[in-house]
Design a protein around this motif. Structure first.
Motif, PDB file in Angstrom:
ATOM      1  N   ASN A 383       0.817  -1.219   0.000  1.00 16.81           N
ATOM      2  CA  ASN A 383       0.000   0.000   0.000  1.00 16.81           C
ATOM      3  C   ASN A 383       0.854   1.275   0.000  1.00 16.81           C
ATOM      4  OD1 ASN A 383      -2.775   0.781   0.046  1.00 16.81           O
ATOM      5  ND2 ASN A 383      -2.486   1.572   2.129  1.00 16.81           N
ATOM      6  N   SER A 384       2.077   1.198  -0.544  1.00 14.73           N
ATOM      7  CA  SER A 384       3.004   2.333  -0.458  1.00 14.73           C
ATOM      8  C   SER A 384       2.400   3.628  -1.008  1.00 14.73           C
ATOM      9  CB  SER A 384       4.266   2.044  -1.265  1.00 14.73           C
ATOM     10  OG  SER A 384       4.805   0.819  -0.881  1.00 14.73           O
ATOM     11  N   LEU A 385       2.613   4.720  -0.270  1.00 15.08           N
ATOM     12  CA  LEU A 385       2.177   6.033  -0.748  1.00 15.08           C
ATOM     13  C   LEU A 385       3.114   6.510  -1.855  1.00 15.08           C
ATOM     14  CD1 LEU A 385       1.374   7.715   2.687  1.00 15.08           C
ATOM     15  CD2 LEU A 385      -0.056   6.221   1.272  1.00 15.08           C
ATOM     16  N   ASP A 386       4.357   6.077  -1.762  1.00 17.91           N
ATOM     17  CA  ASP A 386       5.371   6.347  -2.777  1.00 17.91           C
ATOM     18  C   ASP A 386       6.508   5.378  -2.468  1.00 17.91           C
ATOM     19  OD1 ASP A 386       6.426   7.635  -4.967  1.00 17.91           O
ATOM     20  OD2 ASP A 386       7.098   9.428  -3.897  1.00 17.91           O
ATOM     21  N   ASP A 387       7.049   4.718  -3.467  1.00 19.93           N
ATOM     22  CA  ASP A 387       8.073   3.699  -3.207  1.00 19.93           C
ATOM     23  C   ASP A 387       8.922   3.548  -4.464  1.00 19.93           C
ATOM     24  OD1 ASP A 387       9.357   1.692  -1.766  1.00 19.93           O
ATOM     25  OD2 ASP A 387       7.498   0.678  -1.217  1.00 19.93           O
ATOM     26  N   GLY A 388      10.244   3.497  -4.283  1.00 24.56           N
ATOM     27  CA  GLY A 388      11.124   3.348  -5.437  1.00 24.56           C
ATOM     28  C   GLY A 388      10.711   2.131  -6.249  1.00 24.56           C
ATOM     29  N   MET A 389      10.723   0.964  -5.612  1.00 24.90           N
ATOM     30  CA  MET A 389      10.297  -0.263  -6.274  1.00 24.90           C
ATOM     31  C   MET A 389       9.274  -0.994  -5.417  1.00 24.90           C
ATOM     32  SD  MET A 389      10.277  -2.388  -8.697  1.00 24.90           S
ATOM     33  CE  MET A 389      11.407  -1.537  -9.768  1.00 24.90           C
ATOM     34  N   ASN A 390       9.701  -1.514  -4.287  1.00 28.23           N
ATOM     35  CA  ASN A 390       8.998  -2.397  -3.347  1.00 28.23           C
ATOM     36  C   ASN A 390       9.224  -3.856  -3.716  1.00 28.23           C
ATOM     37  OD1 ASN A 390       6.838  -4.074  -1.977  1.00 28.23           O
ATOM     38  ND2 ASN A 390       6.779  -2.116  -0.897  1.00 28.23           N
ATOM     39  N   LEU A 391      10.111  -4.470  -2.959  1.00 25.53           N
ATOM     40  CA  LEU A 391      10.485  -5.857  -3.231  1.00 25.53           C
ATOM     41  C   LEU A 391       9.493  -6.857  -2.651  1.00 25.53           C
ATOM     42  CD1 LEU A 391      14.367  -5.714  -2.786  1.00 25.53           C
ATOM     43  CD2 LEU A 391      13.006  -5.621  -4.881  1.00 25.53           C
ATOM     44  N   VAL A 392       8.703  -6.425  -1.658  1.00 21.14           N
ATOM     45  CA  VAL A 392       7.741  -7.341  -1.051  1.00 21.14           C
ATOM     46  C   VAL A 392       6.768  -7.846  -2.133  1.00 21.14           C
ATOM     47  CG1 VAL A 392       5.846  -7.517   0.614  1.00 21.14           C
ATOM     48  CG2 VAL A 392       7.971  -6.348   1.242  1.00 21.14           C
ATOM     49  N   ALA A 413       3.941   2.439  -6.268  1.00 18.93           N
ATOM     50  CA  ALA A 413       5.179   1.670  -6.055  1.00 18.93           C
ATOM     51  C   ALA A 413       5.796   1.455  -7.429  1.00 18.93           C
ATOM     52  CB  ALA A 413       4.850   0.325  -5.400  1.00 18.93           C
ATOM     53  N   GLY A 414       7.120   1.565  -7.522  1.00 16.82           N
ATOM     54  CA  GLY A 414       7.782   1.338  -8.815  1.00 16.82           C
ATOM     55  C   GLY A 414       7.385  -0.003  -9.413  1.00 16.82           C
TER      56      GLY A 414
END
Ligand code: ADQ
Length: 497
Positions: A383-392, A413-414
Motif C-alpha cells: 500500500n506504499s504512498l510512494d516507493d522506489g520499487m517495493n520488493l515485497v 510503487a515502482g
C-alpha cells in the motif's frame, strides 16, 4: 555471467547498511541480517562477483569480530566476499543518517506529505561522512580501476569524491528511492551539490524512467551541462554519464520458495500458529514501519471493509508484519504508537471471542518465515504512498509457485510498472482500497492463475541478477580509455550502450 564479466576485476560496493550485523547477546555473539530491500537485492549479487562491501559498522559486537583493517569475511555456500566496516561517531550517525538522510532526503524524495527538514549541521555531517567513505574506497582499491558500486541516498556526494582520487575507476551509482520533480527538489537549497556529486559516476541508475527523467530535469537546471535526453546521457569532464532506469528485483526462482514447505502445509501451519480458523481468508502485508508504506491507510481501509460487513469475504484475518525502523526518530516512534492504537481499536470493535481481525507482528521475521506467510495467504497487500520499487510485491509473486494468490498493489510503487497482473489501487482512496481488499480475497481461481502466471513469467526474465547484470554490463562497457566530453563522443557512447 556476473562472475565471468568481472573476473579479475575488483568490485567495491558502498552502502550505509551492512549485509550482516554482529550483536552481543546473552549467549555470545549473534549474526543478524538487517531488514532492508537494498540488502535483499545486493547480497546475492556480491556473493556472485566477490569483492568488498563497505558499510557503517552498526552492531554492538561489530568491532569484536573485525581484523586490524576493520574487515570481516561474509561466507556462504554461494560465495564469499569481504565486509569492510566504517565506524561513525554518535554525532556523525545523528547528523548524516538520522538527520540529513532520513529527516531531509527521505521525505524530500517520497511524496508522502511529510515535510523534509534540513539543517546546516546535518548537511556538514553528511558531507563529512561521504568523505570518510571515499577514504575507505581508496584504501580498499587494489588497482586504479576498480568497479565502485555506490548505493542510495546516503552517498550522493561519493561518486565525485571517488572520481577525484581514482579518476579511472568505473563508478556506478544506484538510487533506490524515487527522485523528486524539479519543483520538489528545489525545497533543498544545496540540491545542485547532490546532482553534481552523483554525476561523478559513469552510470546513475534509477528504479523507473520517471525518476531518471526527474534527475535529468534537475541536472538541466544547473546550466552549462550538456544533456542528451533522448539517449539519457550527460556530458561531464571525465566522460559521458549514462542516466537511465534499471528496475531492481529479487531472486527468481527464490531459494526461500525452494526450501519452503508445500502450500497446503504453509496454509495449515500458519493458520494453526495464529490460532485462526483453517479456512479463514488471509491477507498479508510486510513492511518496515515507515510512513511511506501506507500502513495507517491500510488499517483505515480494513476498518472500512469490516464496517461494511461484507458477507462475501467471510471472517478475514489481516496479518501486518511491521519491522521496527529508524526508531530513534520521533516520527517513526509516533507512527508505531498510532498503528498499535489503530489495531487495538479495530480488534475491540470487530473482534469477538477468539476472532481478532488484525494481527500485528512487530519484529524482525526471518525470510523463511515471511515466505511461509506469503504461501499461506490468499492475498498480499502493498500500500506504499510512494516507493522506489517495493520488493515485497515481487517476493510474494516468486513465493507462489502454485500460481495462486492475489497481489493488491499501490499504483505509486515502482513495481506497479512491471507487475501488471496485480489489482492496482490508489492508497490515498480508502474506499477504493477497501474494495480492492474485498476483490483480492474473492478473486476467482482461474483469474488468480492467469495473473500470477503473467507476473511470474516477467520476474523469471527480470530477476535481481538481470538487474545487476544490466547495470554492471553497461559499466563493463565503460572499460575503455577515459573519454572526454565532446558532442561526438556523447552520440557514440549512447549508441554503443
Ligand atoms: P525498503 O524501503 O527497505 O527498500 P522494500 O523494497 O519493500 O523496502 O524491501 C523490504 C525488505 O525487507 C523485503 O525484502 C522484505 O521481505 C524485508 N522485510 C520487511 N519487513 C520485514 C520484517 N519484519 N522482518 C524481516 N524482513 C522484513 C528500499 C526502497 C524500495 C526498494 C528497495 C530496493 O525504499 O523502494 O525496492 O530499497 O531497491
Amino acid at each position: 555471467m556476473l562472475r565471468r564479466q568481472f573476473e579479475g576485476q575488483q568490485v567495491i560496493v558502498v552502502a550505509n547498511r551492512e549485509p550482516c550485523v554482529h550483536e552481543t547477546t546473552a549467549d555470545g555473539i549473534a549474526v543478524r541480517r538487517p531488514i532492508s530491500g537494498l540488502v535483499t537485492a545486493l547480497d546475492p549479487v556480491l556473493r556472485a562477483t566477490g569483492g568488498t562491501w563497505i558499510a557503517h559498522g552498526s552492531g554492538t559486537a561489530d568491532r569484536a569480530v573485525v581484523d586490524r583493517f576493520d574487515r570481516v569475511r561474509v561466507d556462504s555456500e554461494d560465495g564469499t566476499y569481504t565486509l569492510r566496516r566504517v565506524w561513525l561517531t554518535r554525532g556523525e550517525e545523528r547528523g548524516y543518517y538520522h538527520g540529513f538522510s532520513n529527516t531531509g532526503l527521505w521525505p524530500l524524495c517520497h511524496l508522502a506529505f511529510e515535510s523534509p527538514r534540513f539543517t546546516r549541521s546535518d548537511w556538514r555531517h553528511y558531507q563529512a561522512v561521504n568523505a570518510r567513505f571515499a577514504d575507505a574506497v581508496v584504501a580498499e582499491a587494489q588497482s586504479s580501476r576498480p568497479v565502485v558500486f555506490v548505493h542510495d541516498y546516503h552517498f550522493a556526494l561519493l561518486p565525485s569524491l571517488v572520481r577525484e582520487r581514482l579518476p579511472d575507476a568505473i563508478v556506478v551509482a544506484f538510487w533506490h528511492i524515487p527522485w523528486p520533480s524539479v519543483s520538489r527538489f528545489a525545497r533543498f537549497s544545496c540540491g545542485n551539490a547532490l546532482v553534481e556529486g552523483l554525476l561523478g559516476s559513469d552510470i546513475v541508475g534509477f528504479q523507473t524512467p520517471e525518476h531518471a527523467g526527474h534527475f535529468l530535469d534537475c541536472a538541466a537546471t544547473i546550466g552549462e551541462i550538456p544533456i542528451d535526453r533522448a539517449n539519457g546521457t550527460v556530458g561531464r569532464p571525465h566522460g559521458v554519464v549514462m542516466v537511465r532506469d534499471y528496475p531492481i528485483s529479487v531472486e527468481c526462482p527464490s531459494r526461500w520458495a525452494r526450501t519452503a514447505p508445500s502450500i497446503d502445509e504453509c496454509r495449515r501451519s500458519v493458520r494453526a500458529s495464529l490460532g485462526i480458523e483453517p479456512d479463514a481468508p488471509l491477507l498479508i502485508a510486510v513492511d518496515r514501519m515507515d510512513y511511506t508504506k501506507g500502513i495507517e491507510e491500510r488499517l483505515s481501509a480494513i476498518r472500512r471493509l469490516l464496517a461494511r460487513g461484507n458477507a462475501t469475504v467471510g471472517r478475514p484475518v489481516f496479518v501486518q508484519v511491521a519491522a521496527p525502523s529508524r526508531t530513534r526518530l520521533e516520527k517513526y516512534r509516533l507512527l508505531g504508537e498510532r498503528v498499535r492504537a489503530q489495531v487495538e481499536a479495530i480488534n475491540s470493535r470487530f473482534g469477538s471471542g477468539e476472532y481478532q481481525p488484525v494481527r500485528l507482528i512487530e519484529r524482525h521475521v526471518e525470510p523463511s518465515e515471511i515466505f511461509r506467510l506469503f504461501r499461506a495467504a490468499d492475498a498480499c497487500h502493498v500500500n506504499s504512498l510512494d516507493d522506489g520499487m517495493n520488493l515485497v510485491a515481487k517476493e510474494f509473486v516468486v513465493a507462489r509457485d502454485d500460481e495462486r494468490g492475489a497481489l493488491l498493489l499501490s499504483q505509486f510503487a515502482g513495481a506497479a510498472r512491471e507487475l501488471s497482473g496485480a489489482i492496482m489501487i490508489n492508497p490515498f482512496d480508502i474506499d477504493l482500497v477497501a474494495d480492492g481488499i474485498a476483490d483480492a480475497l474473492t478473486l476467482a481461481e482461474d483469474e488468480q492463475e492467469r495473473r500470477m502466471r503473467m507476473m511470474r513469467g516477467h520476474l523469471a526474465d527480470y530477476d535481481v541478477y538481470r538487474w545487476a547484470g544490466d547495470l554492471l554490463d553497461d559499466a563493463a562497457k565503460v572499460r575503455r580509455p577515459p573519454q572526454k566530453y565532446s558532442p561526438d563522443s556523447m552520440a557514440a557512447a549512447s549508441g554503443s550502450w
